[in-house]
Scaffold this motif. Structure first.
Motif: not given
Length: 218
Positions: A114-122
């Motif tokens: 559901x997350x789109x940006x890498x920082x949020x994913x990490x």
């Protein structure tokens, strides 16, 4: 240290010739996933997470062996039990994490995609049971994100590439120093330009080469 396309592709050839072209999966699979980042199923998401949890502090050979036993047990048991998992590998924290991830694999998988940006994913991956910052990078790379693991080997290589001896004392596998990270990032940016390959793939090749003492002085 003179890292260029010729040097990198020679390392890649040597690793493949020696049958060492893999992390959890083969170099070809890793490269393909980085090129075509298709969402994984909940089961596969969990399988990838299990591997990076088991790999922390262990050799790749040992991690793969334990991982295969864990996956075989889960495949043959509808309701995996902690008491059975701990018999496979006697590490309560890791087995608790594996059980929790398996039981909640769909929710964890859906939350990630559901997350789109890498920082949020990490940040999200590092909140999963027994997955820290460096482990989160490892898992994200194996899920298809073009990212670097920054483990101890890569830090050493980045510092050697920078040619700055003062950075050596700042290498820390548990707490990535910003200056060391900058040196690693400069190295990867250079090799991306040299080879035309994603840095996530460059990372796994360099890591494997360092692990097998194929790069002098690292």
């Amino acid at each position: 240290m003179n890292l260029n396309a010729e040097f990198f592709f020679d390392l890649e050839r040597q690793l493949k010739a020696a049958g060492l072209d893999s992390d959890f999966e083969s170099f070809d699979v890793i490269k393909a996933r980085l090129a075509n980042k298709e969402p994984l199923s909940a089961d596969e998401f969990a399988r990838q997470a299990f591997y990076v949890i088991l790999a922390g502090g262990f050799s790749q050979k040992a991690a793969k062996k334990i991982h295969a036993k864990v996956m075989d047990y889960i495949a043959n048991n509808v309701n995996p039990q902690f008491d059975d998992l701990i018999k496979i590998f006697d590490n309560k924290n890791k087995m608790n994490a594996i059980l929790k991830i398996w039981q909640n694999r769909k929710a964890y998988r859906d939350g990630y995609y559901q997350l789109s940006d890498l920082v949020s994913k990490l940040t999200y991956l590092s909140s999963l049971p027994h997955i820290g910052k460096i482990t989160a990078n490892h898992l994200a790379r194996n899920l298809g994100e073009d990212i670097v693991k920054y483990d101890i080997w890569i830090q050493r290589l980045g510092v050697a590439f920078a040619g700055n001896d003062e950075l050596k004392s700042k290498i820390d596998n548990g707490n990535l120093n910003p200056e060391v990270q900058a040196a690693c990032d400069a190295m990867f940016a250079h090799l991306v330009t040299e080879t035309g390959l994603p840095r996530g793939y460059i990372d796994v090749v360099l890591w494997k080469a360092c692990q097998n003492h194929m790069i002098e002085g690292v």
